[in-house]
Design an enzyme around this catalytic site. Structure first.
Site, short mmCIF file in Angstrom:
data_model
loop_
_atom_site.label_atom_id
_atom_site.label_comp_id
_atom_site.label_asym_id
_atom_site.label_seq_id
_atom_site.Cartn_x
_atom_site.Cartn_y
_atom_site.Cartn_z
N CYS A 24 64.80 18.33 1.27
CA CYS A 24 64.91 19.70 0.77
C CYS A 24 66.17 20.30 1.39
O CYS A 24 66.81 19.70 2.25
CB CYS A 24 63.68 20.51 1.17
SG CYS A 24 63.46 20.64 2.97
N HIS A 55 60.62 15.89 10.75
CA HIS A 55 59.55 14.93 10.99
C HIS A 55 59.77 13.65 10.18
O HIS A 55 59.09 13.39 9.19
CB HIS A 55 58.19 15.56 10.67
CG HIS A 55 57.72 16.49 11.74
ND1 HIS A 55 56.76 17.46 11.53
CD2 HIS A 55 58.08 16.60 13.05
CE1 HIS A 55 56.56 18.12 12.67
NE2 HIS A 55 57.35 17.61 13.59
N CYS A 110 64.96 26.15 9.49
CA CYS A 110 65.08 26.35 8.05
C CYS A 110 65.09 27.85 7.74
O CYS A 110 64.24 28.60 8.25
CB CYS A 110 63.91 25.68 7.34
SG CYS A 110 63.83 26.05 5.57
N HIS A 138 50.98 22.24 14.64
CA HIS A 138 52.23 21.90 13.95
C HIS A 138 53.37 22.71 14.54
O HIS A 138 53.20 23.88 14.88
CB HIS A 138 52.09 22.17 12.44
CG HIS A 138 53.23 21.63 11.63
ND1 HIS A 138 54.41 22.30 11.48
CD2 HIS A 138 53.36 20.47 10.93
CE1 HIS A 138 55.23 21.59 10.72
NE2 HIS A 138 54.61 20.47 10.38
N GLU A 140 55.97 24.08 13.29
CA GLU A 140 56.30 25.32 12.57
C GLU A 140 55.31 26.43 12.91
O GLU A 140 55.69 27.59 13.11
CB GLU A 140 56.33 25.07 11.06
CG GLU A 140 56.71 26.32 10.28
CD GLU A 140 56.55 26.17 8.78
OE1 GLU A 140 56.26 27.19 8.12
OE2 GLU A 140 56.72 25.04 8.27
N CYS A 208 57.47 26.93 0.53
CA CYS A 208 58.85 26.79 0.08
C CYS A 208 58.93 26.14 -1.30
O CYS A 208 58.04 25.40 -1.72
CB CYS A 208 59.68 26.05 1.11
SG CYS A 208 59.71 24.26 0.94
#
Length: 328
Positions: A24, A55, A110, A138, A140, A208
């Site tokens: 992405c 990852h 990001c 996680h 994020e 996203c």
């Protein structure tokens, strides 16, 4: 695993490649930042990356061979070096720790994750209690929770909603991890709205574009084939979601590389689907295709549901270097 004895060069299979797949814009940006930093600071500064930049095992190992050192804590970086934050983002406390050190920091978070960070900060500043729909542990999620000092409620599933303790149902907001299953998240949001009618939130806009596109394409792909291989690492949230979605319709396997393919699974298969998580480079897909061609006749086709054109700029300093020394 692939060394199971199975080769039938007369057998013809159709291999359908999902489009879009793989990198992405946020992942491409993060990897480009690291590679540009390697050139920019060549022979002058050591480059550290806090956690895996993305990852994916292949990417991390490749960058290690280029001299990058991956660390788990800020204090593992030597003074006078460069520290790059991963695409998943970091908490404010980590940024504060880095500021106390003699480090040159480059943020590869990001932009879509940064958008969620800003939403959390805005809700908190306005006095809202914040719910984060996402997976505990996680990277994020840890980074998003760490944007504010007020406790953030993490909701992983429908059952978690029943346990929520709310101070004021009129001052409640939610955000989501960017790499969740669109379908599962919608169900959770619907239940939150039913239980707390005045809750504020972005609907599914935090998830996203790339995650949504890959999920939509993978669902369709799984309807057309006998088996789906998803290229991606086991700790990749978006890759795991693709495996789950494909598995609803057909056999689905999340693999790091072609080496994990068991050829015995393909004995009665005529159509194979291949896609890749947002952190997986396309070379891994090509290696799977080459491997299959060694054992059977392969007819390639594409399944393209949507086209992607999103790009994100790297930080100004690296962008100027790129424009000066790497003209396109």
């Amino acid at each position: 695993m692939h060394n199971a004895i199975y080769t039938d060069l007369q057998k013809e299979v159709e291999v359908i490649l999902a489009r879009p797949r793989g990198f992405c814009a946020g992942v491409s940006r993060a990897i480009e930042i690291v590679k540009l930093a390697i050139e920019y600071y060549k022979d002058t500064k050591t480059i550290y990356v806090l956690h895996e930049i993305v990852h994916n095992k292949y990417i991390v190992e490749t960058l290690k061979t280029m001299g990058v050192i991956f660390i788990d804590k800020v204090d593992q970086a030597q003074d006078g070096s460069v520290l790059i934050y991963s695409a998943h983002g970091v908490s404010k406390s980590i940024k504060q720790l880095a500021e106390l050190r003699d480090l040159e920091v480059i943020d590869a978070t990001c932009p879509l994750v940064n958008k969620v960070h800003k939403e959390v900060q805005l809700y908190d500043k306005s006095g809202y209690q914040v719910i984060l729909i996402g997976h505990k542990g996680h990277r994020e999620v840890e980074g998003t929770v760490g944007q504010i000092s007020t406790p953030v409620i993490i909701v992983q599933n429908l059952n978690d909603i029943d346990k929520i303790e709310i101070f004021d149902p009129d001052k409640l907001a939610y955000v989501t991890q960017t790499t969740l299953s669109v379908d599962d998240t919608k169900v959770i949001i619907d239940k939150l709205k039913k239980k707390f009618p005045n809750i504020k939130g972005p609907d599914l806009k935090d998830i996203c574009y790339a995650t949504q596109n890959r999920q939509t394409t993978t669902k369709r792909l799984a309807e057309l084939v006998d088996i789906v291989f998803i290229l991606g690492s086991k700790n990749s949230s978006n890759s795991n979601r693709l495996k789950e979605l494909a598995g609803i319709q057909t056999q689905a396997f999340l693999i790091d590389s072609y080496k994990e393919i068991d050829l015995n699974l393909l004995n009665d298969i005529t159509k194979i689907g291949i896609t890749a998580g947002a952190s997986a480079p396309d070379i891994l897909v090509q290696q799977v295709i080459d491997f299959l061609k060694q054992h059977m006749k392969v007819k390639l086709s594409d399944l393209e549901i949507v086209q992607e054109s999103v790009t994100f700029n790297v930080p100004r300093q690296l962008r100027q270097y790129k424009e000066q020394y790497n003209p396109i």
